[in-house]
Motif scaffolding. Sequence first.
Motif, PDB file in Angstrom:
ATOM      1  N   ILE A 224       0.807  -1.218   0.000  1.00  0.00           N
ATOM      2  CA  ILE A 224       0.000   0.000   0.000  1.00  0.00           C
ATOM      3  C   ILE A 224       0.842   1.270   0.000  1.00  0.00           C
ATOM      4  N   PRO A 225       1.869   1.423   0.871  1.00  0.00           N
ATOM      5  CA  PRO A 225       2.674   2.653   0.824  1.00  0.00           C
ATOM      6  C   PRO A 225       3.317   2.896  -0.541  1.00  0.00           C
ATOM      7  N   ASN A 226       3.840   1.835  -1.160  1.00  0.00           N
ATOM      8  CA  ASN A 226       4.473   1.992  -2.470  1.00  0.00           C
ATOM      9  C   ASN A 226       3.453   2.400  -3.536  1.00  0.00           C
ATOM     10  N   LYS A 227       2.250   1.851  -3.453  1.00  0.00           N
ATOM     11  CA  LYS A 227       1.226   2.214  -4.428  1.00  0.00           C
ATOM     12  C   LYS A 227       0.793   3.672  -4.258  1.00  0.00           C
ATOM     13  N   VAL A 228       0.717   4.148  -3.023  1.00  0.00           N
ATOM     14  CA  VAL A 228       0.377   5.557  -2.782  1.00  0.00           C
ATOM     15  C   VAL A 228       1.455   6.465  -3.352  1.00  0.00           C
ATOM     16  N   ILE A 229       2.709   6.069  -3.204  1.00  0.00           N
ATOM     17  CA  ILE A 229       3.813   6.855  -3.765  1.00  0.00           C
ATOM     18  C   ILE A 229       3.696   6.928  -5.280  1.00  0.00           C
ATOM     19  N   GLN A 230       3.314   5.833  -5.906  1.00  0.00           N
ATOM     20  CA  GLN A 230       3.151   5.838  -7.366  1.00  0.00           C
ATOM     21  C   GLN A 230       2.057   6.795  -7.800  1.00  0.00           C
ATOM     22  N   VAL A 231       0.995   6.886  -7.010  1.00  0.00           N
ATOM     23  CA  VAL A 231      -0.104   7.793  -7.366  1.00  0.00           C
ATOM     24  C   VAL A 231       0.354   9.236  -7.305  1.00  0.00           C
ATOM     25  N   ILE A 232       1.030   9.622  -6.231  1.00  0.00           N
ATOM     26  CA  ILE A 232       1.439  11.025  -6.101  1.00  0.00           C
ATOM     27  C   ILE A 232       2.563  11.372  -7.061  1.00  0.00           C
ATOM     28  N   GLY A 233       3.185  10.356  -7.682  1.00  0.00           N
ATOM     29  CA  GLY A 233       4.250  10.625  -8.638  1.00  0.00           C
ATOM     30  C   GLY A 233       3.778  10.755 -10.069  1.00  0.00           C
ATOM     31  N   ARG A 234       2.468  10.684 -10.304  1.00  0.00           N
ATOM     32  CA  ARG A 234       1.959  10.716 -11.670  1.00  0.00           C
ATOM     33  C   ARG A 234       1.898  12.106 -12.268  1.00  0.00           C
ATOM     34  N   PHE A 235       2.224  13.120 -11.497  1.00  0.00           N
ATOM     35  CA  PHE A 235       2.233  14.480 -12.013  1.00  0.00           C
ATOM     36  C   PHE A 235       3.651  14.973 -12.288  1.00  0.00           C
ATOM     37  N   HIS A 263      -6.256  11.976 -11.749  1.00  0.00           N
ATOM     38  CA  HIS A 263      -7.376  12.854 -11.420  1.00  0.00           C
ATOM     39  C   HIS A 263      -7.092  13.583 -10.111  1.00  0.00           C
ATOM     40  N   ARG A 264      -7.528  14.823 -10.033  1.00  0.00           N
ATOM     41  CA  ARG A 264      -7.233  15.644  -8.868  1.00  0.00           C
ATOM     42  C   ARG A 264      -7.744  15.017  -7.575  1.00  0.00           C
ATOM     43  N   ALA A 265      -8.965  14.477  -7.589  1.00  0.00           N
ATOM     44  CA  ALA A 265      -9.533  13.881  -6.378  1.00  0.00           C
ATOM     45  C   ALA A 265      -8.688  12.707  -5.891  1.00  0.00           C
ATOM     46  N   VAL A 266      -8.166  11.916  -6.816  1.00  0.00           N
ATOM     47  CA  VAL A 266      -7.332  10.775  -6.442  1.00  0.00           C
ATOM     48  C   VAL A 266      -6.015  11.262  -5.838  1.00  0.00           C
ATOM     49  N   VAL A 267      -5.433  12.297  -6.439  1.00  0.00           N
ATOM     50  CA  VAL A 267      -4.186  12.844  -5.908  1.00  0.00           C
ATOM     51  C   VAL A 267      -4.398  13.412  -4.510  1.00  0.00           C
ATOM     52  N   MET A 268      -5.519  14.101  -4.301  1.00  0.00           N
ATOM     53  CA  MET A 268      -5.821  14.647  -2.986  1.00  0.00           C
ATOM     54  C   MET A 268      -5.935  13.533  -1.946  1.00  0.00           C
ATOM     55  N   ALA A 269      -6.644  12.468  -2.281  1.00  0.00           N
ATOM     56  CA  ALA A 269      -6.782  11.357  -1.346  1.00  0.00           C
ATOM     57  C   ALA A 269      -5.434  10.700  -1.067  1.00  0.00           C
ATOM     58  N   ALA A 270      -4.593  10.595  -2.097  1.00  0.00           N
ATOM     59  CA  ALA A 270      -3.264  10.010  -1.911  1.00  0.00           C
ATOM     60  C   ALA A 270      -2.390  10.891  -1.026  1.00  0.00           C
ATOM     61  N   LEU A 271      -2.458  12.199  -1.207  1.00  0.00           N
ATOM     62  CA  LEU A 271      -1.672  13.109  -0.383  1.00  0.00           C
ATOM     63  C   LEU A 271      -2.124  13.063   1.072  1.00  0.00           C
ATOM     64  N   MET A 272      -3.426  12.999   1.300  1.00  0.00           N
ATOM     65  CA  MET A 272      -3.925  12.896   2.665  1.00  0.00           C
ATOM     66  C   MET A 272      -3.482  11.584   3.315  1.00  0.00           C
ATOM     67  N   ALA A 293       9.931   9.552  -2.271  1.00  0.00           N
ATOM     68  CA  ALA A 293       8.594  10.139  -2.216  1.00  0.00           C
ATOM     69  C   ALA A 293       8.630  11.633  -1.955  1.00  0.00           C
ATOM     70  N   ILE A 294       9.659  12.093  -1.241  1.00  0.00           N
ATOM     71  CA  ILE A 294       9.757  13.524  -0.920  1.00  0.00           C
ATOM     72  C   ILE A 294       9.880  14.350  -2.201  1.00  0.00           C
ATOM     73  N   LYS A 295      10.573  13.824  -3.195  1.00  0.00           N
ATOM     74  CA  LYS A 295      10.709  14.564  -4.461  1.00  0.00           C
ATOM     75  C   LYS A 295       9.349  14.745  -5.128  1.00  0.00           C
ATOM     76  N   HIS A 296       8.505  13.724  -5.054  1.00  0.00           N
ATOM     77  CA  HIS A 296       7.151  13.853  -5.599  1.00  0.00           C
ATOM     78  C   HIS A 296       6.362  14.911  -4.831  1.00  0.00           C
ATOM     79  N   LEU A 297       6.502  14.897  -3.500  1.00  0.00           N
ATOM     80  CA  LEU A 297       5.782  15.868  -2.684  1.00  0.00           C
ATOM     81  C   LEU A 297       6.255  17.290  -2.977  1.00  0.00           C
ATOM     82  N   VAL A 298       7.563  17.438  -3.173  1.00  0.00           N
ATOM     83  CA  VAL A 298       8.094  18.763  -3.490  1.00  0.00           C
ATOM     84  C   VAL A 298       7.523  19.265  -4.805  1.00  0.00           C
ATOM     85  N   GLN A 299       7.379  18.385  -5.782  1.00  0.00           N
ATOM     86  CA  GLN A 299       6.776  18.795  -7.053  1.00  0.00           C
ATOM     87  C   GLN A 299       5.352  19.298  -6.839  1.00  0.00           C
ATOM     88  N   HIS A 300       4.627  18.664  -5.922  1.00  0.00           N
ATOM     89  CA  HIS A 300       3.253  19.092  -5.663  1.00  0.00           C
ATOM     90  C   HIS A 300       3.197  20.415  -4.921  1.00  0.00           C
TER      91      HIS A 300
END
Length: 341
Positions: A224-235, A263-272, A293-300
């Motif tokens: 699950i943690p790895n899959k969440v990281i993949q979601v937030i990295g799609r941008f 989709h924005r809603a999916v990214v929001m849920a992943a970030l939360m 994962a921090i690099k993905h968060l920084v991009q956001h």
Amino acid sequence: MSGNTATYVSHLREFGIFNHPFLREGNNAQQDQHPTYSLCLTILHILVGMICAEDESLTVRTKACYVLSRFCTDDRIIAAAAVDCGAIQSLFSALVWETKLHNGKATEGEEMQEEEEEEEEEPVQILQLREAAFTCLATLGLTDSQYSRVIQEMDASREGDPSSSSSSRRKPPSMEAKEPFLFPLLARSILHPHLGVRFSSLQLVRALTRSLAVLRTGLVDTEIPNKVIQVIGRFDKEAETADKADDTNRPEIDAPEGEDTEHRAVVMAALMSMCNLLNDYAPFREEIVKSGAIKHLVQHTRSRDDDIRLNALWAIRNALCNAKHSEIVEIMDSLGWDHFV
């Protein structure tokens, strides 16, 4: 039961049935004797029975999940009554039934590629039922974190067949102890082609990760943690382009979803969800930080969407809380002091 039942009960909350003072008062004797309280419990029992009824249509079962979810949203009293009526067992029954129905033609020895191909061919109504069940479980977990622990414990024990009884106190021996299935199902659903399944699964992850017990036990050794990281990295592709462009030409972070976007809603849920996964008491926080994962968060944090930027910064804040010196250095190197200021 017909679809008219789900339509009927969907309007009862608007009429104030569940806000009656007799339901809110602490006198159990008065509650049991008052007809309004009995009506409330009757409605909850009807919904729970509709959800786990295998002979009911998929459309009605899906609607019942959403109606029950709406009843329990931000209301601990109604959520507690629903759990007492066997809501969690009933939702588990629906998910087990949906999984068995999908895997009926599959064998345990199939390769991952074949499983993914079959997953894409799942009927829409089956996926909608999974989405609705995830949504209702997430609502209960977000209402009170103790229900997240109940969900985890029920998944670990798998005692009793919820389809044979709507009462949480009854545990018929028709379902033998089995391996947990909810967390593997969540891990497969996070990157599912169906948008609703992705969003609802991440909402359930968000609810479950609010519980300390679930973070330290249920999510350990899962994907699950790895899959969440993949979601937030799609941008990443859009974010990198935005970082190099002027503000006037910067593309919106909520670009249409595609192969490399989400989709924005999916990214929001992943970030939360990531905010919870990066809490200092999470046992896998250090692994998440080292995974990039921090690099993905920084991009956001460069997003023009205030909500996305806020949740990305909040996740980084949680990663910095009580972090080791080496982790702080790595996080700040990714964030950059100029961008931070």
